[in-house]
Design an enzyme around this catalytic site. Structure first.
Site, PDB file in Angstrom:
ATOM      1  N   ASP A  94      48.070  26.434  76.224  1.00 12.19           N
ATOM      2  CA  ASP A  94      49.191  27.302  75.917  1.00 12.19           C
ATOM      3  C   ASP A  94      50.435  26.425  75.815  1.00 12.19           C
ATOM      4  O   ASP A  94      50.944  25.946  76.825  1.00 12.19           O
ATOM      5  CB  ASP A  94      49.370  28.366  76.997  1.00 12.19           C
ATOM      6  CG  ASP A  94      50.443  29.378  76.639  1.00 12.19           C
ATOM      7  OD1 ASP A  94      50.180  30.233  75.783  1.00 12.19           O
ATOM      8  OD2 ASP A  94      51.544  29.305  77.211  1.00 12.19           O
ATOM      9  N   GLU A 149      54.281  25.194  75.176  1.00 15.91           N
ATOM     10  CA  GLU A 149      55.636  25.684  75.387  1.00 15.91           C
ATOM     11  C   GLU A 149      56.581  24.921  74.464  1.00 15.91           C
ATOM     12  O   GLU A 149      56.380  23.742  74.182  1.00 15.91           O
ATOM     13  CB  GLU A 149      56.066  25.492  76.851  1.00 15.91           C
ATOM     14  CG  GLU A 149      55.242  26.281  77.859  1.00 15.91           C
ATOM     15  CD  GLU A 149      55.356  27.784  77.690  1.00 15.91           C
ATOM     16  OE1 GLU A 149      56.435  28.268  77.292  1.00 15.91           O
ATOM     17  OE2 GLU A 149      54.362  28.490  77.948  1.00 15.91           O
ATOM     18  N   ASP A 167      49.695  28.576  68.620  1.00 14.74           N
ATOM     19  CA  ASP A 167      49.598  27.274  69.284  1.00 14.74           C
ATOM     20  C   ASP A 167      48.934  26.216  68.408  1.00 14.74           C
ATOM     21  O   ASP A 167      49.470  25.116  68.234  1.00 14.74           O
ATOM     22  CB  ASP A 167      48.858  27.423  70.616  1.00 14.74           C
ATOM     23  CG  ASP A 167      49.583  28.360  71.567  1.00 14.74           C
ATOM     24  OD1 ASP A 167      50.313  27.871  72.445  1.00 14.74           O
ATOM     25  OD2 ASP A 167      49.430  29.582  71.413  1.00 14.74           O
ATOM     26  N   HIS A 227      55.581  31.890  81.667  1.00 15.03           N
ATOM     27  CA  HIS A 227      56.253  30.992  80.726  1.00 15.03           C
ATOM     28  C   HIS A 227      56.363  29.558  81.237  1.00 15.03           C
ATOM     29  O   HIS A 227      57.031  28.739  80.604  1.00 15.03           O
ATOM     30  CB  HIS A 227      57.626  31.524  80.299  1.00 15.03           C
ATOM     31  CG  HIS A 227      57.552  32.813  79.543  1.00 15.03           C
ATOM     32  ND1 HIS A 227      56.809  32.942  78.382  1.00 15.03           N
ATOM     33  CD2 HIS A 227      58.099  34.033  79.790  1.00 15.03           C
ATOM     34  CE1 HIS A 227      56.925  34.190  77.953  1.00 15.03           C
ATOM     35  NE2 HIS A 227      57.680  34.872  78.783  1.00 15.03           N
ATOM     36  N   ASP A 271      50.557  29.744  82.849  1.00 15.01           N
ATOM     37  CA  ASP A 271      50.069  30.648  81.802  1.00 15.01           C
ATOM     38  C   ASP A 271      48.624  30.315  81.429  1.00 15.01           C
ATOM     39  O   ASP A 271      47.798  31.215  81.233  1.00 15.01           O
ATOM     40  CB  ASP A 271      50.950  30.554  80.564  1.00 15.01           C
ATOM     41  CG  ASP A 271      52.266  31.305  80.729  1.00 15.01           C
ATOM     42  OD1 ASP A 271      52.416  32.030  81.728  1.00 15.01           O
ATOM     43  OD2 ASP A 271      53.145  31.165  79.854  1.00 15.01           O
TER      44      ASP A 271
END
Length: 460
Positions: free
Chosen positions: A278, A280, A364, A427, A432
């Site tokens: 995941d 960011e 992603d 987040h 996550d």
């Protein structure tokens, strides 16, 4: 009558856009706050938000009308380019610059001495005020709203990913914690789940960065300690098959998980390994966390995480001296070495029957391609062209619309009474990924196939 209707629409348009840029909205709306504060000048392109705001779309106004209406605004400036009377570009900014970031109870902890956060950018965390000892919330948080109007909670105790990548544009106004030592303690605990030594180190780092009183009030522990994952990891998933939630009741054909079409429906068979990650970072990647799940054993076999230094985003900025972010090219090289040591194949040797990336959406893997272009990496590893979108899998298996990680966790009973995640910081990429793994393991435990349902199409 028509002229009156048009005038009424113009007034509504002006008020609506003025509201988007108002102190009240910017204090709560992270999407517009990021747009306004993205540059020192404060200019925001109309195209960056026009089609994503439902209230604005309902007024059915084009850029030409909006640019004309805003010329009479007492709150906003507008610059527009016209070609034969039609607006071809429009940008907007506040006449009075926005300088504040709201946080619940922002004032009290400023005078809390060493129990508050250090306001030095390179120090041990930067300051939010006291969360308010008289409130009913056990987990102090900053509330903003996303672009669709839903509530989003950003915990003040969560590390700032941009600071760790190298530079936070908000500086001392950022509501997240600016402490490298604290963030690295979270990382060590995440990489070694269930380890008492890393847990104690994290607790000590949190006390140092945030203050013991703030940590106790937020009830961080054991909530943010990472746990080793396997199909027997205890969650509250027993609620998942109850019939009380209409949104996720299964339909008669929802379990048809073995479809044949690429690019939206599932294909193939469940691979031996699923690489849950995941990313960011909005414009460029700033964190790359990953957990490998063995689908036969239904358990994790390893964890990888790096903070990423953007290639272009921080140009001209003063970088944080001890930020752990490294270039994306190096991240991919280290990931490849780690995968070879963990599952016996390098990144370029992976194929979809052996291992697939799993994400909470299609963004992603697509963003890896974008980042490779920004970082001038000639060819992204081929395995990033195939992935599993777990939201799509949940919709196929259980029926209904799963819009994000929290909607899947809700089905497992893993949200608290306020609708926030029970474990970790939402987040923060590491946490996550761990929560997405709970969702994946639930599927595997129930015996569902978890199949490729996303593919990267190269432009012709």
């Amino acid at each position: 009558m028509l002229a009156m209707d048009e005038s009424n629409v113009d007034a509504k348009l002006r008020r609506q856009i003025e509201y988007y840029f108002s102190d009240r909205n910017l204090a709560r709306d992270a999407f517009f706050r990021d747009l306004v504060m993205a540059t020192s000048s404060g200019w925001v392109d109309l195209a960056s938000f026009k089609d994503g705001c439902n209230r604005l779309k309902a007024l059915d106004a084009d850029e030409t009308q909006i640019a004309s209406v805003l010329r009479t605004s007492s709150e906003l400036e507008v610059e527009a380019t016209f070609d034969q009377g039609i607006c071809t570009s429009c940008r907007i900014r506040r006449k009075r610059p926005f300088t504040g970031v709201w946080s619940a109870g922002n004032d009290a902890r400023a005078s809390a001495g060493n129990n508050g956060r250090n306001t030095n950018d390179q120090g041990k965390g930067k300051g939010k005020g006291d969360k308010g000892k008289g409130t009913s919330s056990a987990e102090p948080q900053t509330q903003v709203t996303n672009r669709t109007g839903g509530a989003v909670y950003m915990e003040d105790e969560s590390p700032c990913g941009y600071y760790l990548a190298g530079c936070c544009q908000y500086g001392t106004r950022c509501h997240k914690c600016h402490s490298t030592a604290y963030a690295l303690a979270i990382r060590e605990d995440w990489l070694h789940p269930g380890n008492p030594e890393t847990q104690e180190s994290l607790r000590a780092a949190a006390y140092e960065a945030l203050g013991k009183d703030a940590v106790e009030e937020a009830r961080l522990f054991p909530r943010v300690f990472s746990r080793r994952l396997d199909a027997s990891t205890k969650t509250t998933a027993a609620r998942a098959n109850g019939g009380g939630n209409r949104r996720w009741n299964s339909s008669s054909n929802a379990g048809a998980s073995a479809a044949s079409r690429v690019g939206g429906q599932a294909v193939g068979r469940t691979p031996k390994y699923i690489l849950v990650f995941d990313l960011e970072g909005k414009n460029e990647i700033i964190e790359f966390p990953l957990i490998v799940i063995d689908t036969h054993l239904k358990q994790e076999v390893g964890r990888f995480q790096r903070f990423v230094r953007p290639a272009k985003l921080f140009e001209g900025e003063t970088l944080v001296p001890d930020a752990p972010g490294i270039p994306f090219q190096v991240v991919l090289e280290e990931l490849s070495d780690w995968l070879n040591a963990t599952i016996g194949r390098r990144l370029e040797q992976l194929d979809p029957s052996f291992a697939l990336f799993l994400t909470c959406g299609d963004w992603d893997c697509k963003h890896v391609h974008t980042q490779c272009k920004i970082s001038e990496i000639a060819r992204p590893p081929a395995i990033f062209a195939h992935w599993i979108n777990i939201k799509r899998t949940y919709s196929q298996v259980y029926g209904g619309d799963f819009r994000g990680m929290k909607s899947m966790l809700a089905r497992l009973g893993m949200l608290d009474a306020k609708g926030n995640v029970r474990y970790g910081f939402h987040h923060l990429g590491m946490h996550d990924v761990e929560n997405i793994c709970y969702c994946l393991l639930h599927l595997l435990k129930e015996g569902h196939e978890v199949l490729e349902n996303g593919i990267w199409y190269k432009p012709s």
